[in-house]
Design a protein around this motif. Structure first.
Motif, short mmCIF file in Angstrom:
data_model
loop_
_atom_site.label_atom_id
_atom_site.label_comp_id
_atom_site.label_asym_id
_atom_site.label_seq_id
_atom_site.Cartn_x
_atom_site.Cartn_y
_atom_site.Cartn_z
N LEU A 1 1.02 -1.27 -0.02
CA LEU A 1 -0.01 0.17 0.04
C LEU A 1 1.12 0.96 0.07
N LYS B 1 -5.16 -0.53 -4.45
CA LYS B 1 -4.96 -0.41 -3.03
C LYS B 1 -6.21 -1.15 -2.26
N ALA B 2 -7.58 -0.29 -3.40
CA ALA B 2 -8.78 -0.46 -3.24
C ALA B 2 -8.64 -2.00 -2.63
N VAL C 1 -7.37 -3.15 0.18
CA VAL C 1 -7.85 -3.96 1.74
C VAL C 1 -8.87 -4.30 2.13
N MET C 2 -9.57 -4.69 0.61
CA MET C 2 -10.81 -5.78 1.12
C MET C 2 -10.58 -6.70 0.72
N PHE D 1 -7.45 -8.75 1.85
CA PHE D 1 -6.79 -8.71 2.80
C PHE D 1 -7.01 -8.52 4.19
N PHE D 2 -7.65 -6.54 4.66
CA PHE D 2 -7.47 -6.45 5.45
C PHE D 2 -8.76 -7.00 6.09
N MET D 3 -9.96 -6.52 4.99
CA MET D 3 -11.30 -6.35 5.51
C MET D 3 -11.56 -8.24 4.78
N VAL E 1 -6.52 -4.55 11.96
CA VAL E 1 -6.29 -5.49 12.21
C VAL E 1 -5.84 -6.71 13.05
N LEU F 1 -14.07 -3.37 10.37
CA LEU F 1 -14.69 -3.21 9.05
C LEU F 1 -14.17 -1.99 8.57
N HIS G 1 -11.87 0.06 8.02
CA HIS G 1 -10.88 0.17 6.51
C HIS G 1 -12.04 0.31 5.96
N LEU H 1 -10.94 3.42 2.70
CA LEU H 1 -11.50 3.04 1.31
C LEU H 1 -11.48 4.03 0.68
#
Lengths: 156, 319
Positions: A38, A73-74, A77-78, A80-82, B84, B300, B303, B307
Motif C-alpha cells: 500500500l 489499493k482498494a 484493503v478489501m 486482506f484487511f477486510m 487489523v 470493517l 477499513h 478505502l
C-alpha cells in the motif's frame, strides 16, 4: 484460531471456521507485506505529482494511472484487511449489488458532465471568451503586451 | 427435520441462518453497502462538477498541499494495519495487546483529523470557505470583484481615518505633549492610506478600469502560481497577511463547495470511528476473544473509511 476456543457461543460464526482458514491465526507478516504494498502504491500515485512524471502534458494519462493504482489499493484493503479473500461466498451477495449500483450511479451521471459544460459556458460562471481575461500570470503578461502594442503607434 | 412424520404432517423446523455469518457482521456489511452507494454518489457528483466545469483551479491555486494529503493517506493506511493487528490480538485472546493496537488506531485517526483541521484552517485563513458570504473567492475580475476589493479597503482604512482625524485635532493644539510621536504616527497613517491608494484603489476605484486592468489588480493581490509551481510568496495578500483582500480564483467557489462537502463527510465518518475506538478502550471492556466480533465490525467500518480516502486523495489532490 479455532484451536483454542469453546464452541459455546453459537452466534459467533467467525470462530466456527466459516470465514477463516482453519487452525492458525493470520500471519502478521502478511499484513506487513500488504502494508508495504500500500505504501509503494501510494508513492506511485504521488509520483505523478513530481517533476519526474513524464506525462504532465497529458493529464488523462495520470488520471487513468492514479485510478488504476487506487483500485489496486482498494482491492488489497478489501481482500486482506477486510478478510474478503477468506470469506465464504456470501461476500458476493453483499458486495456485488452495492458495487454494481455504485458504478451505475456514476455512469448514469456522466452525461451530466457534457450537459453542465454546455449550459454553464455562456451562463453564470464564465464564458470561453472571458477565459483569456482570467487572472493567470501568463494572461496578464499577454494583456500587458497587447496594451503596449496598442499604445505604441499613438506615441509617435 | 428428519422423522417429522409421525402419522400427521407436522414438520419440525430448524433455524438456519440465511447467510453464514454473525448478525453484527451481516449488519455491518449491509451498512457498508449503503455507505458504498453514499460515497459513490458524492464522488460521482464531484466528478460531474469537476469535469463539467469550464475552469477548475489547480491545487496550488487553492492552497492545497499534495504532500500533506499523501501524509494523511499514509496515516490512514497505518491505522488500517493497527486495527487489523488489534483484531488478531483479540482472536488470540491477548486482551492487553488488542487494547494497545486499538489505542494506536485511535491516535492515528486523531492525527488524521488534526492534519485535516490544519488544512481546513489554511483554507479559511486564505478566505476559502464552502459558501458565501464568508468566501473571499471571486470567479473573475469584474465590477463585483472591484466592489469587494473597495469594500475591504474601506473596512481597513476606516479606523485609520478616524485616528487621523483625532491626531489632526491634537496636533492643532499649540501645547501638545509628544508632538514628535504624534507627528510620526500621523505620517505612518498617511503612508498606509497612500499605499492603499496607489497599490489597490488606483484600479479598484477607477470607474474606467477595464477587465484587463482588474485582472492586473487580481494578479497584484494574489498571483496564481503556474501549475507545478507552489510559490505563494508573491502578492499583496501574502506580503501583508492582515489585508485579507478578496482574490480571483476561477472555479474556486465550486472547488471549495465540493472539497468541503466530500472531505467533510469523510471526516465525519472518521470521527464516528474514533468514538467507536474510544468506547472499545473504556476500562470496563476487556478486548479478549469474546470481543473479537465487535473489533472485527468496527475494523470493517474503519477499513471502509480508509478505502474512501484511497479514492479521495488522488481525486482531490492530484487530478
Amino acid at each position: 484460531m479455532t484451536t483454542h476456543h469453546g464452541h459455546g457461543q453459537h452466534e459467533d460464526y467467525s470462530t466456527h471456521g466459516y470465514d477463516e482458514h482453519h487452525g492458525k491465526p493470520h500471519d502478521v507478516r502478511k499484513y506487513l507485506y500488504v502494508f508495504l504494498a500500500l505504501c509503494v502504491l501510494t508513492s506511485m500515485s504521488f509520483f505523478t505529482y513530481s517533476s519526474y512524471w513524464p506525462f504532465h502534458a497529458y493529464p488523462q494519462v495520470g488520471w487513468t494511472f492514479m485510478m488504476a493504482v487506487s483500485l489496486c489499493k482498494a482491492l488489497l484493503v478489501m481482500l486482506f484487511f477486510m478478510h474478503l479473500k477468506y470469506e465464504a461466498s456470501w461476500k458476493f451477495v453483499l458486495t456485488i449489488p452495492a458495487s454494481v449500483m455504485a458504478i451505475f450511479l456514476i455512469v448514469a451521471l456522466i452525461p451530466d458532465i457534457k450537459w453542465r459544460y454546455e449550459t454553464i459556458v455562456g451562463g453564470r460562471t464564465v464564458s470561453p471568451q472571458q477565459v483569456p481575461f482570467l487572472a493567470t500570470p501568463a494572461d496578464v503578461e499577454l494583456l500587458e503586451e497587447e496594451s503596449r502594442a496598442a499604445l505604441a503607434p499613438g506615441q509617435h | 427435520m428428519s422423522h417429522a412424520d409421525h402419522g400427521h404432517q407436522h414438520i419440525k423446523l430448524e433455524y438456519q441462518p440465511a447467510l453464514p455469518l454473525r448478525n453484527g457482521k451481516l449488519f455491518m456489511w449491509l451498512f457498508l453497502s449503503t455507505e458504498i452507494m453514499f460515497f459513490a454518489a458524492l464522488i460521482g457528483v464531484y466528478i460531474v462538477i469537476r469535469f463539467g466545469a469550464p475552469v477548475w483551479p489547480h491545487p496550488s491555486h487553492v492552497h492545497l498541499s499534495e504532500p500533506i494529503g499523501a501524509f494523511n493517506t499514509f496515516v490512514l493506511i497505518c491505522s488500517s494495519v493497527s486495527i487489523v493487528l488489534a483484531l488478531e490480538a483479540a482472536r488470540s485472546d491477548k486482551a492487553a495487546q488488542a487494547k494497545l493496537w486499538v489505542g494506536v488506531t485511535l491516535a492515528l485517526g486523531a492525527a488524521f483529523l488534526l492534519v485535516k483541521a490544519y488544512e481546513y484552517n489554511a483554507k479559511f485563513s486564505h478566505g476559502i470557505y464552502p459558501a458565501q458570504p464568508r468566501s473571499q473567492i471571486y470567479e473573475q475580475p469584474d465590477i463585483y470583484y472591484a466592489a469587494a476589493v473597495r469594500g475591504r479597503v474601506r473596512e481597513l482604512s476606516a479606523p485609520l481615518l478616524a485616528e487621523r482625524a483625532q491626531l489632526e485635532q491634537q496636533l492643532q493644539k499649540p501645547d501638545v505633549a509628544d508632538r514628535e510621536a504624534l507627528q510620526q504616527r500621523f505620517e505612518q497613517i498617511e503612508s498606509q492610506l497612500r499605499f492603499y491608494d496607489t497599490e489597490i484603489l488606483d484600479i479598484a476605484n477607477n470607474p474606467n478600469a477595464t477587465e484587463a486592468d482588474l485582472a492586473k489588480l487580481a494578479d497584484r493581490i494574489m498571483p496564481l502560481p503556474q501549475p507545478g509551481s507552489h510559490s505563494h510568496a508573491a502578492g499583496l495578500n501574502e506580503e501583508y497577511p492582515e489585508l485579507k483582500l478578496p482574490v480571483v480564483v476561477p472555479g474556486g467557489n465550486m472547488w471549495a463547495s465540493t472539497y468541503f462537502m466530500v472531505t467533510g463527510f469523510h471526516a465525519l465518518h472518521v470521527t464516528a470511528g474514533l468514538i467507536a475506538f474510544a468506547v472499545l478502550l473504556l476500562p470496563r471492556n476487556r478486548l479478549g476473544r469474546e470481543r473479537a466480533g465487535t473489533i472485527e465490525n468496527v475494523g470493517l467500518y474503519w477499513h471502509f473509511v480508509d478505502l474512501v480516502w484511497i479514492f479521495l486523495f488522488p481525486l482531490l489532490y492530484l487530478f
